[in-house]
Design a protein around this motif. Structure first.
Motif, PDB file in Angstrom:
ATOM      1  N   ALA A  96      39.364  17.425  40.244  1.00  9.53           N
ATOM      2  CA  ALA A  96      39.871  18.332  39.543  1.00  9.53           C
ATOM      3  C   ALA A  96      40.142  18.542  38.000  1.00  9.53           C
ATOM      4  N   VAL A  97      40.404  17.237  37.612  1.00  6.55           N
ATOM      5  CA  VAL A  97      40.486  16.828  36.296  1.00  6.55           C
ATOM      6  C   VAL A  97      39.146  17.253  35.626  1.00  6.55           C
ATOM      7  N   ASP A  98      37.879  16.804  36.315  1.00  6.98           N
ATOM      8  CA  ASP A  98      36.573  17.182  35.533  1.00  6.98           C
ATOM      9  C   ASP A  98      36.342  18.559  35.340  1.00  6.98           C
ATOM     10  N   TYR A  99      36.789  19.225  36.698  1.00  9.64           N
ATOM     11  CA  TYR A  99      36.536  20.854  36.394  1.00  9.64           C
ATOM     12  C   TYR A  99      37.432  21.403  35.238  1.00  9.64           C
ATOM     13  N   THR A 103      35.022  22.243  32.330  1.00  8.95           N
ATOM     14  CA  THR A 103      34.389  23.848  32.618  1.00  8.95           C
ATOM     15  C   THR A 103      35.548  24.756  32.010  1.00  8.95           C
ATOM     16  N   VAL A 104      37.043  24.607  32.592  1.00  7.61           N
ATOM     17  CA  VAL A 104      37.837  25.570  32.181  1.00  7.61           C
ATOM     18  C   VAL A 104      38.063  25.461  30.909  1.00  7.61           C
ATOM     19  N   PHE A 109      38.604  28.480  26.966  1.00  6.27           N
ATOM     20  CA  PHE A 109      39.587  28.543  25.940  1.00  6.27           C
ATOM     21  C   PHE A 109      39.033  28.215  24.785  1.00  6.27           C
ATOM     22  N   THR A 110      38.060  27.114  24.747  1.00  3.19           N
ATOM     23  CA  THR A 110      37.448  26.874  23.378  1.00  3.19           C
ATOM     24  C   THR A 110      36.560  27.854  22.912  1.00  3.19           C
ATOM     25  N   ALA A 132      34.905  34.640  27.489  1.00  2.76           N
ATOM     26  CA  ALA A 132      35.871  33.601  27.634  1.00  2.76           C
ATOM     27  C   ALA A 132      37.062  34.241  28.567  1.00  2.76           C
ATOM     28  N   ARG A 133      37.552  35.346  28.200  1.00  2.00           N
ATOM     29  CA  ARG A 133      38.579  35.760  28.972  1.00  2.00           C
ATOM     30  C   ARG A 133      38.066  36.173  30.472  1.00  2.00           C
ATOM     31  N   ALA A 134      37.004  36.541  30.746  1.00  2.00           N
ATOM     32  CA  ALA A 134      36.518  36.952  31.959  1.00  2.00           C
ATOM     33  C   ALA A 134      36.312  35.819  32.672  1.00  2.00           C
ATOM     34  N   ASN A 135      35.908  34.475  31.918  1.00  2.00           N
ATOM     35  CA  ASN A 135      35.809  32.951  32.693  1.00  2.00           C
ATOM     36  C   ASN A 135      37.023  32.643  32.978  1.00  2.00           C
ATOM     37  N   ALA A 136      38.070  32.845  32.177  1.00  2.00           N
ATOM     38  CA  ALA A 136      39.413  32.287  32.759  1.00  2.00           C
ATOM     39  C   ALA A 136      39.994  32.950  33.945  1.00  2.00           C
TER      40      ALA A 136
END
Length: 208
Positions: A96-99, A103-104, A109-110, A132-136
């Motif tokens: 979970a941390v790695d994802y 990725t997230v 966000f960056t 980025a917003r679509a990715n979020a």
């Protein structure tokens, strides 16, 4: 120990974990808004020029990278219950941390906050932010649909995974002004109620 941090950066998650341990530590502010991460003084601490970094004091050289620092704090403070005790549970926490950190964080966000890092042409920056917003939205939907725990990310209870998820939730809600899916929203609100989170936010001058 000394945590090198920037208010509201991903180092917030490590700050929360340090508070959860109950052990003494110092804070050292890195003014990333004005390029403090590139100053000779900080580069001498962390040549990667980013936060967080954790000075271990007598334990050894400075430790960098979110997952490494979080895993160290969990292993060094077993009484704090920051990670599952079984191998598969720990693997799920790191998964979970790695994802979240790999990725997230960068692609949702960056990419929003620093679009110039993803597009050299200024006229393309709005498109980078839109992506980025679509990715979020996509990433949070995936986390929602694959939620394993109840209140916390994992069935075993609170862990380093929750501290990682918290800092991207905080960005999404407090910096971007967007809402979270139901389970993540409940998680975010539960995190805001933890005393360690309240202390970390207060120390960084951030709104709860």
């Amino acid at each position: 120990m000394k945590l090198y941090y920037a208010p509201g950066a991903c180092s917030l998650g490590i700050h929360v974990l340090l508070e959860e341990t109950g052990k003494p530590y110092e804070l050292s502010l890195v003014d990333t808004k004005n390029g403090g991460q590139f100053s000779p003084e900080y580069v001498a601490v962390n040549p990667k020029s980013k936060v967080p970094a954790l000075d271990l004091g007598d334990e050894g050289p400075v430790l960098t990278e979110w997952t490494a620092i979080a895993s160290y704090l969990a292993a060094a403070n077993p009484e704090a219950g920051l990670a599952p005790k079984d191998p598969l549970g720990m693997a799920r926490a790191v998964e979970a941390v790695d994802y979240i950190t790999g990725t997230v964080h960068p692609h949702a966000f960056t990419r929003q906050f620093r679009p110039h890092m993803f597009s050299g042409r200024e006229e393309d920056h709005p498109k980078a932010v839109e992506t980025a917003r679509a990715n979020a939205a996509k990433y949070f939907d995936l986390l929602e649909k694959n939620w394993r725990g109840d209140t916390w990310v994992l069935p075993a209870g609170f862990s380093i995974a929750d501290a990682a998820l918290f800092f991207v939730e905080y960005w999404h809600v407090k910096r971007v002004g967007q809402s979270l899916p139901p389970k993540l929203d409940a998680h975010f609100k539960a995190m805001l109620e933890r005393p360690a989170v309240k202390r970390a936010l207060e120390q960084e001058g951030l709104a709860a």
